[in-house]
Scaffold this motif. Structure first.
Motif, mmCIF file in Angstrom:
data_model
loop_
_atom_site.group_PDB
_atom_site.id
_atom_site.type_symbol
_atom_site.label_atom_id
_atom_site.label_comp_id
_atom_site.label_asym_id
_atom_site.label_seq_id
_atom_site.Cartn_x
_atom_site.Cartn_y
_atom_site.Cartn_z
ATOM 1 N N ILE A 224 0.839 -1.207 0.000
ATOM 2 C CA ILE A 224 0.000 0.000 0.000
ATOM 3 C C ILE A 224 0.870 1.252 0.000
ATOM 4 N N PHE A 225 2.048 1.205 0.635
ATOM 5 C CA PHE A 225 2.962 2.348 0.587
ATOM 6 C C PHE A 225 3.412 2.611 -0.853
ATOM 7 N N ILE A 226 3.848 1.559 -1.544
ATOM 8 C CA ILE A 226 4.319 1.720 -2.920
ATOM 9 C C ILE A 226 3.176 2.130 -3.832
ATOM 10 N N LEU A 227 2.003 1.529 -3.640
ATOM 11 C CA LEU A 227 0.863 1.845 -4.503
ATOM 12 C C LEU A 227 0.533 3.328 -4.467
ATOM 13 N N HIS A 228 0.462 3.912 -3.271
ATOM 14 C CA HIS A 228 0.073 5.321 -3.180
ATOM 15 C C HIS A 228 1.236 6.270 -3.458
ATOM 16 N N ALA A 229 2.467 5.799 -3.248
ATOM 17 C CA ALA A 229 3.604 6.606 -3.688
ATOM 18 C C ALA A 229 3.619 6.714 -5.208
ATOM 19 N N VAL A 230 3.362 5.599 -5.888
ATOM 20 C CA VAL A 230 3.307 5.605 -7.356
ATOM 21 C C VAL A 230 2.133 6.452 -7.840
ATOM 22 N N LEU A 231 0.990 6.341 -7.169
ATOM 23 C CA LEU A 231 -0.183 7.149 -7.544
ATOM 24 C C LEU A 231 0.137 8.640 -7.513
ATOM 25 N N MET A 232 0.711 9.106 -6.400
ATOM 26 C CA MET A 232 0.961 10.543 -6.261
ATOM 27 C C MET A 232 2.063 11.005 -7.205
ATOM 28 N N ALA A 233 3.115 10.217 -7.365
ATOM 29 C CA ALA A 233 4.177 10.592 -8.308
ATOM 30 C C ALA A 233 3.624 10.698 -9.723
ATOM 31 N N THR A 234 2.740 9.763 -10.077
ATOM 32 C CA THR A 234 2.146 9.785 -11.414
ATOM 33 C C THR A 234 1.306 11.038 -11.621
ATOM 34 N N PHE A 235 0.484 11.388 -10.629
ATOM 35 C CA PHE A 235 -0.439 12.508 -10.828
ATOM 36 C C PHE A 235 0.162 13.856 -10.445
ATOM 37 N N VAL A 236 1.388 13.868 -9.945
ATOM 38 C CA VAL A 236 2.155 15.112 -9.916
ATOM 39 C C VAL A 236 2.604 15.466 -11.330
ATOM 40 N N GLN A 348 -0.207 3.859 3.960
ATOM 41 C CA GLN A 348 -0.861 4.413 2.776
ATOM 42 C C GLN A 348 -0.638 5.919 2.687
ATOM 43 N N PHE A 349 -0.863 6.644 3.775
ATOM 44 C CA PHE A 349 -0.739 8.096 3.742
ATOM 45 C C PHE A 349 0.722 8.547 3.737
ATOM 46 N N LEU A 350 1.604 7.751 4.329
ATOM 47 C CA LEU A 350 3.030 8.051 4.187
ATOM 48 C C LEU A 350 3.461 7.888 2.731
ATOM 49 N N GLY A 351 2.891 6.907 2.050
ATOM 50 C CA GLY A 351 3.168 6.750 0.634
ATOM 51 C C GLY A 351 2.686 7.943 -0.176
ATOM 52 N N VAL A 352 1.520 8.481 0.187
ATOM 53 C CA VAL A 352 1.011 9.688 -0.474
ATOM 54 C C VAL A 352 2.019 10.827 -0.346
ATOM 55 N N ALA A 370 11.973 10.604 -15.762
ATOM 56 C CA ALA A 370 12.613 10.099 -14.545
ATOM 57 C C ALA A 370 11.582 9.710 -13.493
ATOM 58 N N VAL A 371 10.465 10.448 -13.427
ATOM 59 C CA VAL A 371 9.407 10.129 -12.463
ATOM 60 C C VAL A 371 8.861 8.728 -12.741
ATOM 61 N N PHE A 372 8.573 8.451 -14.005
ATOM 62 C CA PHE A 372 7.966 7.168 -14.337
ATOM 63 C C PHE A 372 8.958 6.014 -14.206
ATOM 64 N N TRP A 373 10.233 6.243 -14.560
ATOM 65 C CA TRP A 373 11.237 5.196 -14.343
ATOM 66 C C TRP A 373 11.393 4.889 -12.855
ATOM 67 N N ALA A 374 11.380 5.946 -12.016
ATOM 68 C CA ALA A 374 11.492 5.732 -10.568
ATOM 69 C C ALA A 374 10.284 4.957 -10.037
ATOM 70 N N ALA A 375 9.085 5.297 -10.542
ATOM 71 C CA ALA A 375 7.883 4.578 -10.115
ATOM 72 C C ALA A 375 7.965 3.111 -10.519
ATOM 73 N N ALA A 376 8.463 2.840 -11.729
ATOM 74 C CA ALA A 376 8.625 1.451 -12.171
ATOM 75 C C ALA A 376 9.603 0.701 -11.268
ATOM 76 N N MET A 377 10.686 1.360 -10.876
ATOM 77 C CA MET A 377 11.667 0.723 -9.991
ATOM 78 C C MET A 377 11.066 0.418 -8.623
ATOM 79 N N LEU A 378 10.168 1.273 -8.155
ATOM 80 C CA LEU A 378 9.496 1.002 -6.883
ATOM 81 C C LEU A 378 8.616 -0.237 -6.969
ATOM 82 N N LEU A 379 8.016 -0.455 -8.121
ATOM 83 C CA LEU A 379 7.084 -1.570 -8.270
ATOM 84 C C LEU A 379 7.793 -2.920 -8.350
#
Length: 455
Positions: A224-236, A348-352, A370-379
């Motif tokens: 859940i941490f990674i999921l919401h970190a990826v969500l916020m990075a994507t929509f930034v 979850q909220f720390l991931g946000v 770079a944002v999307f590559w970093a998100a992929a690496m998190l996944l």
């Protein structure tokens, strides 16, 4: 064995509670989401406003949510879910009043922080896990998840129109009113089930230690941490990319179309997961997220690739939003379920917060790719953790009619003494109870005898 009337009463109660909780959660989240598309514009008019302080105002809610999820969840384990929901909704409403009455950015920050202190997300999900059977829990979680997702989409569409009509202060007043509607629904319609399990109520330190050390729960919390970190990075990042290729007025239409199309992928996967096990559906959802990030990294300058990537992203995200809390509810014992949901929501909220901060920094200094590559690496580590996750113990839920009131006092103790019965949830208003059993260990003859003795 459970009779038809008991199964019908249990199913009716499940649908009712799921609908009420989804409505309360959706109203509360809509009140938050409608601020997001307009705050950086309208908030600039507040005394003392700077981009940094406006960011703090947005982030204050998430940080306070992270801090208070575990305390609210633990208290709900001891004092009941409904009373903690009442407290949380009152605190949220008070924060809305503070923010609506503020003339400066500092007042809005204070109000947003108080709103965040009303951290009822873990309590809502714990109550849903309490009252919904094992067979129907993923579907119920999906209903709540889709309600929140719909609130997000609707807020993106009508938030700017509401802001033009009501102003920033009016949006905070509206959020307060929606929280009070949720409070009335909690008081008038939401039941307070009586939960019983084999385990006695444990001291809070023991409960927290058990939840933190549990390897299966740790995988859910990582997820859940990674999921919401990826969500916020994507929509930034994504809104700015869309702005380069599509007028702002058309963004909400694109989001709506993509969200609806994602359900065509999510719903069949969810149904398949209910029938054949959730592990496979979880793996597919993570792969969809990873594919979306890779597609964004490679093709974010082309609108059609952006659209396809968002479709994959929403399909994976919505499915995981339903699966993960369902898995937490299955793994966590009833005596620690609120605590487990609290820690889960904290991550979850720390991931946000982490995803928004990391995404913004990478976007500013390294660019969108770079944002999307970093998100992929998190996944990737999450996918590896999911691949090595051991199979969960298969449990079932059954319904039983409650005995006469005179025999009810000892009902749960006798049923819980049957080998293979793990917990019981009593719905006195409906005259029915739900028991969780381990099919591999259940003594059917002893369960039938215990039920017959009490009727």
């Amino acid at each position: 064995m459970p009779d038809t009337a008991s199964r019908t009463a249990l199913a009716r109660n499940e649908r009712r509670v799921t609908g009420i909780l989804a409505a309360i959660f959706g109203l509360r989240m809509f009140g938050l989401f409608m601020i997001l598309p307009v705050f950086t514009v309208l908030g600039a008019e507040l005394d003392g406003a700077t981009p940094l302080l406006m960011g703090v105002a947005i982030g204050a809610y998430g940080l306070l949510q992270a801090l208070f999820q575990v305390p609210f969840g633990m208290l709900s384990d001891r004092y009941g879910r409904r009373v903690l929901m009442v407290v949380g909704l009152l605190v949220f409403a008070a924060g809305g009043v503070i923010a609506a009455s503020a003339d400066s950015i500092y007042g809005v920050i204070a109000g947003r922080a108080v709103q965040g202190a009303g951290a009822v997300a873990a309590v809502i999900m714990a109550l849903l896990a309490d009252v919904v059977s094992e067979q129907q829990r993923t579907r119920a979680m999906a209903i709540v998840g889709m309600t929140v997702g719909s609130a997000f989409i609707v807020a993106l569409i009508i938030g700017p129109a509401l802001a033009a009509w009501l102003g920033l202060s009016g949006l905070f007043w509206l959020a307060t009113g929606l929280a009070l509607v949720g409070l009335l629904m909690t008081l008038l319609w939401l039941p307070e089930p009586q939960l019983r399990s084999r385990e006695a109520q444990l001291p809070w330190r023991t409960r927290v230690a058990g939840v933190v050390r549990d390897p299966l729960l740790a995988r859910m919390n990582l997820g859940i941490f990674i999921l919401h970190a990826v969500l916020m990075a994507t929509f930034v990042t994504v809104p700015g990319l869309l702005q380069q290729q599509l007028p702002l007025a058309q963004h909400s239409v694109l989001y709506l179309v993509v969200f609806i199309a994602s359900l065509l992928v999510m719903v069949p996967l969810m149904i398949r997961g209910e029938r054949r096990g959730l592990r496979g559906a979880k793996l597919v959802a993570i792969v969809l997220l990873l594919a979306a990030q890779l597609l964004l990294a490679l093709g974010h300058k082309q609108l059609w690739l952006l659209t396809v990537a968002l479709w994959l992203f929403f399909a994976g995200f919505n499915l995981l939003e339903a699966l993960l809390p369902s898995l937490v509810g299955r793994v966590a014992p009833v005596g620690t379920r609120g605590t487990a949901m609290g820690l889960y929501s904290t991550l979850q909220f720390l991931g946000v917060f982490a995803g928004a901060a990391l995404g913004g920094w990478l976007l500013q200094y390294q660019g969108a790719g770079a944002v999307f590559w970093a998100a992929a690496m998190l996944l990737v580590p999450w996918l590896l953790a999911a691949l090595t996750m051991p199979p969960l113990r298969r449990l079932e839920s059954r319904s039983l009619p409650l005995p006469p009131a005179a025999a009810l006092a000892g009902w749960s103790e006798r049923v819980l003494a049957v080998p293979g019965v793990l917990e019981a949830v009593v719905f006195a208003e409906s005259g029915v109870a739900m028991i969780k059993i381990d099919p591999a260990e259940i003594d059917e003859a002893a369960l039938d005898a215990a039920a017959a003795q009490l009727n």
